[in-house]
Scaffold this motif. Structure first.
Motif, short mmCIF file in Angstrom:
data_model
loop_
_atom_site.label_atom_id
_atom_site.label_comp_id
_atom_site.label_asym_id
_atom_site.label_seq_id
_atom_site.Cartn_x
_atom_site.Cartn_y
_atom_site.Cartn_z
N ILE A 172 0.83 -1.20 0.00
CA ILE A 172 0.00 0.00 0.00
C ILE A 172 0.88 1.26 0.00
CG2 ILE A 172 -0.41 -0.14 2.51
CD1 ILE A 172 -2.82 1.21 -0.17
N ILE A 196 -7.50 -7.43 -8.12
CA ILE A 196 -8.58 -6.45 -8.29
C ILE A 196 -8.45 -5.32 -7.28
CG2 ILE A 196 -11.07 -6.19 -8.01
CD1 ILE A 196 -11.09 -9.15 -9.26
N GLY A 197 -8.01 -5.65 -6.07
CA GLY A 197 -7.82 -4.62 -5.05
C GLY A 197 -6.80 -3.58 -5.47
N ALA A 204 -6.03 -2.80 -8.58
CA ALA A 204 -6.64 -2.01 -9.65
C ALA A 204 -7.59 -0.98 -9.06
CB ALA A 204 -7.36 -2.93 -10.63
N ALA A 205 -8.38 -1.38 -8.09
CA ALA A 205 -9.34 -0.46 -7.48
C ALA A 205 -8.62 0.69 -6.80
CB ALA A 205 -10.22 -1.20 -6.47
N GLN A 206 -7.44 0.42 -6.28
CA GLN A 206 -6.69 1.43 -5.56
C GLN A 206 -6.07 2.46 -6.49
OE1 GLN A 206 -6.21 1.94 -2.22
NE2 GLN A 206 -4.73 3.58 -2.54
N ILE A 207 -5.67 2.04 -7.71
CA ILE A 207 -4.82 2.92 -8.50
C ILE A 207 -5.37 3.34 -9.86
CG2 ILE A 207 -3.46 1.11 -9.67
CD1 ILE A 207 -0.97 2.91 -8.73
N ALA A 208 -6.37 2.62 -10.39
CA ALA A 208 -6.74 2.82 -11.79
C ALA A 208 -7.72 3.97 -12.01
CB ALA A 208 -7.35 1.54 -12.35
N LEU A 265 -15.56 -2.13 -12.07
CA LEU A 265 -15.53 -2.86 -10.80
C LEU A 265 -16.87 -2.82 -10.06
CD1 LEU A 265 -11.99 -1.94 -9.45
CD2 LEU A 265 -12.70 -4.01 -10.63
N HIS A 283 -13.47 -11.86 -0.77
CA HIS A 283 -13.44 -10.61 -0.02
C HIS A 283 -14.63 -10.56 0.93
CE1 HIS A 283 -16.52 -9.07 -2.77
NE2 HIS A 283 -15.80 -9.62 -3.71
N ASN A 302 -7.84 -11.87 3.17
CA ASN A 302 -9.22 -12.18 2.78
C ASN A 302 -9.46 -13.68 2.74
OD1 ASN A 302 -10.10 -9.51 2.44
ND2 ASN A 302 -9.09 -9.41 0.44
N SER A 342 -4.39 -2.37 5.82
CA SER A 342 -3.65 -2.35 4.55
C SER A 342 -4.36 -3.15 3.48
CB SER A 342 -2.25 -2.93 4.73
OG SER A 342 -1.54 -2.21 5.70
N LEU A 370 -6.74 -4.09 0.56
CA LEU A 370 -7.28 -3.24 -0.48
C LEU A 370 -8.74 -3.59 -0.74
CD1 LEU A 370 -4.25 -3.47 -2.91
CD2 LEU A 370 -4.82 -1.58 -1.40
N SER A 371 -9.56 -2.58 -0.86
CA SER A 371 -10.96 -2.79 -1.19
C SER A 371 -11.09 -3.04 -2.68
CB SER A 371 -11.77 -1.57 -0.80
OG SER A 371 -12.99 -1.56 -1.48
N SER A 372 -12.15 -3.73 -3.08
CA SER A 372 -12.34 -3.92 -4.52
C SER A 372 -13.20 -2.80 -5.10
CB SER A 372 -12.96 -5.28 -4.81
OG SER A 372 -14.17 -5.40 -4.12
N SER A 373 -13.44 -1.76 -4.32
CA SER A 373 -14.20 -0.63 -4.84
C SER A 373 -13.30 0.60 -4.96
CB SER A 373 -15.37 -0.30 -3.91
OG SER A 373 -15.84 1.00 -4.21
N PRO A 374 -13.30 1.23 -6.14
CA PRO A 374 -12.47 2.43 -6.30
C PRO A 374 -12.93 3.59 -5.42
CG PRO A 374 -13.77 2.01 -8.28
CD PRO A 374 -14.01 0.86 -7.37
N ARG A 422 -10.59 4.03 -1.64
CA ARG A 422 -9.14 4.00 -1.77
C ARG A 422 -8.47 4.40 -0.47
NH1 ARG A 422 -8.17 6.30 -7.88
NH2 ARG A 422 -9.05 4.47 -8.86
N ALA A 464 -0.78 5.27 3.73
CA ALA A 464 -0.42 3.93 4.14
C ALA A 464 -0.47 3.82 5.66
CB ALA A 464 0.98 3.59 3.63
#
Lengths: 347, 343
Positions: free
Chosen positions: A215, A239-240, A242-246, A267, A284, B233, B274, B276-280, B283, B287
């Motif tokens: 992270i 996928i996590g 991608a969700a964080q950065i894309a 997503l 998840h 997870n 830390s 990561l979520s799968s939803s944009p 975010r 850190a």
């Protein structure tokens, strides 16, 4: 060509809502109908099959997909890193005005590191173990720009500070093995950024890192992308990440893009049955007393591609049409495309 | 759902059988590795596993999480006796391992392991069937019995024997190979399986298939699992309890729901944050931790997490926190766990 700074127009494209009033921004990178095959005596592997996309300046595009989906190959062909003797490439790749596939070996060398840079999953194999970090950065700078050693070293120090390496002065003279995994990854990013590339290609750069370090690197990459105004293509299976950065996401399956759209569209409102199934099968926080939804079968065999939709054999909703005719990308919504015959009947 | 009956195990832990008898008791397990290539007479030692104690109840799945170098894989190998511990005691279903109650051959029948790399775990020169039948043959089954067992197990792990029995590892996909490894681990009818990053190298869609398989086998064969993974997870999905390691020590252990809902140790908190979520839309902007996991060579006195801990105080530098019992079987190794409970 290095003075072709796009920063003057790029922020407008991203931040201002008045898109109609500004001059049309041309893409930083354009891939058109890219096909990549690896030929050996035994078989021909159809790694990439007709991939097309545009990357706008300052955009972060994530290519997601499982192993063998062609995501890394697509990216490596943008830098022409595939073994030329075994690889057959057709189509067009244009980066910052250069037609990558038409360039001579000399020309592409000039482009690599200067306008297009790449970071990898394994910093220990990407960095040279017998040279100090400082030496590897100055080498990259001096390969592309006529600067003195001391000037290059000063810039190397700046770069280490840019990627937030603590006590940067002493780290200039450190060898890769003397750094921790997270610092090594930062050092590799510093090397890649040494000539301020317009386009950064990232091949799963955080996959080998621990969660707490991953992270940190993702947050850093996003900051650097913004500060330097780079376009980024980021390949990941996570996928996590991608969700964080894309900003945008391309989903690949069997060498094809099956869905393309903004990170939220893909997503949160996935359209293609593969994207939906992949998101559903990713662990998840599902209930622990129930089976996970799975995609039956195994990833496609790229030596023997099936006719029609490549995902049809594993698809839960496929019809006879899917086995006969390959679907092409069609709009699901504005700037959101998916390649599925049944896209309008799925809800 | 599971029993963690520490009071009764204290009185009759040598008893074989009974639901209250833990499948595995681990007491003060230690393994230090001398660092090679260091100066002669160097005293540099990697404290890979440093005084770890826990129990695993029958039928439960204990998840083991932590970052690289925290000792979670070494722990698995110590339990399996693939490497010898420096000190500590292991008791399998009441029998101290290595004594007449539980000699190693008997332990290996009862305890098996599945590794991360599905390819290197299989002999490339043996057909799938031969690989699976190997264990039973060594343990005295006839060739035809072992073969029948192998075919039976292939069915159990979802591979058709008529297609797969005669194939070789290179003819299989990663997911299929991992199914074979699971079948092979099951070949001696073990009661407990250590899964060391067993699904980590698989693609997500295949990972889900294998996780479903592991869950079904656990029920059908009444297995007990130790599930070692860096994927928080996956651990949450498969485990009943979870053990969090940091630099060779347990920092927190307890029921998975409690720990995921309300982590008590600052490290567990940071680790979970830390994820990561799968939803944009969710975010992470900052850190949760800075720095890398420190080098486990000659760790400093006091709490090993203190260099990265946002709550560290003077006490943390001098006194090493012990794993304290909390409510409902939860244990935390932090001087200020109570104080930080609401932080």
């Amino acid at each position: 060509m290095r003075n072709l700074q796009t920063t003057s127009v790029a922020p407008v494209a991203k931040d201002m809502p008045l898109a109609g009033k500004i001059p049309v921004v041309s893409p930083l990178a354009r891939v058109k109908d890219l096909n990549v095959q690896f030929r050996s005596r035994d078989a021909t592997v159809h790694a990439v099959n007709g991939v097309s996309f545009d990357l706008m300046p300052r955009d972060v595009l994530c290519i997601i997909g499982e192993s063998g989906s062609g995501k890394s190959v697509t990216m490596k062909s943008m830098m022409r890193l595939l073994p030329p003797k075994k690889t057959v490439m057709t189509g067009e790749i244009e980066v910052n005005g250069h037609k990558v596939l038409d360039l001579s070996e000399r020309q592409i060398r000039h482009l690599r590191g200067a306008e297009i840079s790449m970071i990898f999953q394994e910093p220990m194999t990407a960095l040279d173990p017998v040279y100090t970090i400082g030496r590897q950065i100055t080498e990259a700078i001096r390969a592309h720009e006529p600067v003195t050693t001391s000037e290059a070293r000063r810039r190397a120090l700046e770069l280490l500070e840019l990627v937030r390496i603590p006590s940067a002065v002493s780290r200039l003279d450190a060898y890769p093995h003397e750094l921790s995994g997270g610092l090594r990854q930062r050092a590799m990013i510093a090397v890649a950024l040494s000539c301020k590339p317009k386009l950064l290609l990232a091949d799963e750069p955080t996959t080998a890192l621990d969660a707490t370090v991953q992270i940190q690197v993702l947050v850093l990459l996003r900051q650097l992308q913004d500060e330097l105004g780079m376009g980024v293509i980021f390949v990941t299976h996570d996928i996590g990440v991608a969700a964080q950065i894309a900003d945008k996401i391309a989903v690949m399956y069997a060498g094809e893009i099956v869905e393309f759209g903004s990170a939220r569209d893909v997503l949160v409102n996935p359209a293609h049955p593969y994207t939906r199934a992949m998101l559903a099968s990713t662990v998840h926080g599902q209930a622990r007393d129930a089976d996970l939804p799975v995609i039956p079968g195994d990833p496609a065999d790229l030596r023997r591609l099936v006719a029609g939709c490549r995902f049809a054999p594993r698809c839960g909703v496929s019809k006879s049409l899917c086995l006969e005719r390959a679907p092409s990308l069609v709009g699901v919504a504005a700037h959101h495309d998916a390649a599925c015959h049944l896209i309008n009947s799925l809800t | 759902m599971f029993l963690v009956d520490t009071t009764s195990t204290a009185t009759d832990e040598r008893d074989v059988g009974g639901a209250a008898q833990p499948m595995l008791i681990v007491r003060d397990l230690k393994k230090h590795f001398a660092v090679r290539g260091a100066a002669v007479r160097s005293t540099a030692r990697v404290h890979a596993v440093d005084g770890v104690s826990f129990t695993v109840a029958k039928g439960e799945t204990l998840g083991v999480v932590g970052e690289s170098g925290c000792g979670k894989s070494t722990l698995g190998k110590l339990l399996m006796h693939l490497i010898d511990a420096d000190s500590g005691e292991l008791i399998f279903d009441g029998g101290a391992i290595g004594t007449r109650d539980m000699p190693l051959t008997q332990l290996r029948r009862n305890l098996q392991m599945v590794f991360q790399d599905s390819s290197s775990s299989l002999n490339p020169r043996l057909s799938i069937e031969t690989s699976i039948a190997y264990g039973p043959r060594v343990h005295g089954a006839s060739a035809s019995e072992a073969k029948a067992k192998a075919r039976d197990l292939l069915v159990r792990v979802g591979l058709r024997p008529d297609i797969f029995a005669g194939r070789y590892p290179h003819e299989l996909s990663g997911g299929q190979k991992q199914r074979v490894n699971i079948a092979r681990a099951l070949a001696l009818d073990p009661r407990m399986i250590i899964l060391d990053e067993s699904v980590s190298a698989l693609d997500k869609s295949v990972e889900a298939q294998v996780l479903n398989l592991l869950r079904r086998l656990r029920e059908d064969l009444r297995l007990t699992y130790i599930f070692i993974s860096h994927d928080l997870n996956v651990v949450q999905y498969i485990s009943d309890r979870v053990l969090v390691m940091y630099m060779g020590k347990i920092v927190e252990i307890g029921a998975v729901d409690e720990i995921y809902r309300r982590p008590r140790h600052p490290y567990t908190k940071a680790l979970l944050r830390s994820r990561l979520s799968s939803s944009p839309d969710e975010r992470i902007k900052l850190a949760p931790l800075t720095g890398d996991p420190p080098n486990p060579i000659n760790p400093p006195p006091g709490c090993r997490f203190r260099a990265r801990c946002p709550h560290a105080r003077d006490l943390c530098a001098t006194a090493e926190p012990v794993l304290e019992d909390g409510a409902t079987g939860r244990k935390v190794a932090c001087h200020f766990a109570e104080e930080l409970a609401d932080a």
